[in-house]
Design a protein around this motif. Structure first.
Motif, PDB file in Angstrom:
ATOM      1  N   ASP A 182       0.852   6.776  -6.795  1.00 43.24           N
ATOM      2  CA  ASP A 182      -0.234   7.758  -6.931  1.00 43.24           C
ATOM      3  C   ASP A 182       0.306   9.181  -6.798  1.00 43.24           C
ATOM      4  O   ASP A 182      -0.045  10.070  -7.584  1.00 43.24           O
ATOM      5  CB  ASP A 182      -1.313   7.525  -5.867  1.00 43.24           C
ATOM      6  N   ASN A 183       1.156   9.393  -5.788  1.00 47.51           N
ATOM      7  CA  ASN A 183       1.710  10.724  -5.547  1.00 47.51           C
ATOM      8  C   ASN A 183       2.631  11.170  -6.684  1.00 47.51           C
ATOM      9  O   ASN A 183       2.633  12.343  -7.066  1.00 47.51           O
ATOM     10  CB  ASN A 183       2.450  10.766  -4.211  1.00 47.51           C
ATOM     11  N   LYS A 197       0.728   4.099  -2.875  1.00 44.10           N
ATOM     12  CA  LYS A 197       0.526   5.523  -2.567  1.00 44.10           C
ATOM     13  C   LYS A 197       1.646   6.361  -3.185  1.00 44.10           C
ATOM     14  O   LYS A 197       1.392   7.451  -3.716  1.00 44.10           O
ATOM     15  CB  LYS A 197       0.463   5.727  -1.050  1.00 44.10           C
ATOM     16  N   LYS A 251       0.831  -1.222   0.000  1.00 36.43           N
ATOM     17  CA  LYS A 251       0.000   0.000   0.000  1.00 36.43           C
ATOM     18  C   LYS A 251       0.859   1.262   0.000  1.00 36.43           C
ATOM     19  O   LYS A 251       0.509   2.260  -0.637  1.00 36.43           O
ATOM     20  CB  LYS A 251      -0.948   0.011   1.216  1.00 36.43           C
TER      21      LYS A 251
END
Length: 152
Positions: free
Chosen positions: A33-34, A30, A26
């Protein structure tokens, strides 16, 4: 997701060899995504590597207009041909340079689910992948440029 400040030339993290990612979890999802959100927010970038947001991990994102590619632990496993094109970098604003790179590459890595990815490509995507993978080795395009010039 969050938009991060892009680290600029002179920052130590841009000259370090980024750390291998032992597993996609996860936290890494993330990070991907960032990276994507930060790249898109910059407005003129087609790729971003984790060191460019201050994270010394082997993750990149690239979008040359064909959709987002996210890669964990990417490596160029094959290359051929020669191409000279002008490059820029979000971490070196206002500077461009003519860079010689292989024209075709085969890149392997993992996707956001930890599944193997194998990409064989040429053109802009090949150049963008090589540029971002160089970031993971602490190499900037200005290190390879045959000619460097300031953009207006």
């Amino acid at each position: 997701m969050a938009v991060y400040q892009i680290v600029e030339v002179g920052a130590e993290v841009l000259r370090e060899q980024a750390k291998e990612i032992p597993e996609v979890n996860k936290t890494i999802e993330k990070l991907l995504d960032n990276l994507a959100e930060t790249m898109y927010a910059a407005g003129n970038g087609i790729g971003l590597a984790a060191p460019q947001i201050g994270v010394s991990k082997r993750a990149i994102v690239v979008d040359v207009g064909e959709g987002l590619i996210e890669l964990v632990n990417p490596v160029v496993v094959e290359s051929s041909g020669v191409s000279v094109e002008t490059e820029g970098c979000l971490s070196i604003p206002g500077v461009n340079g003519d860079v010689v790179r292989p024209a075709q590459v085969r890149v392997k890595g993992l996707d956001r689910k930890g599944e193997p990815v194998d990409i064989t490509t040429d053109g802009l995507l090949a150049r963008a992948l090589q540029h971002e993978i160089d970031h993971l080795e602490g190499i900037l395009f200005i290190d390879k440029a045959k000619k460097i010039y300031r953009s207006k």
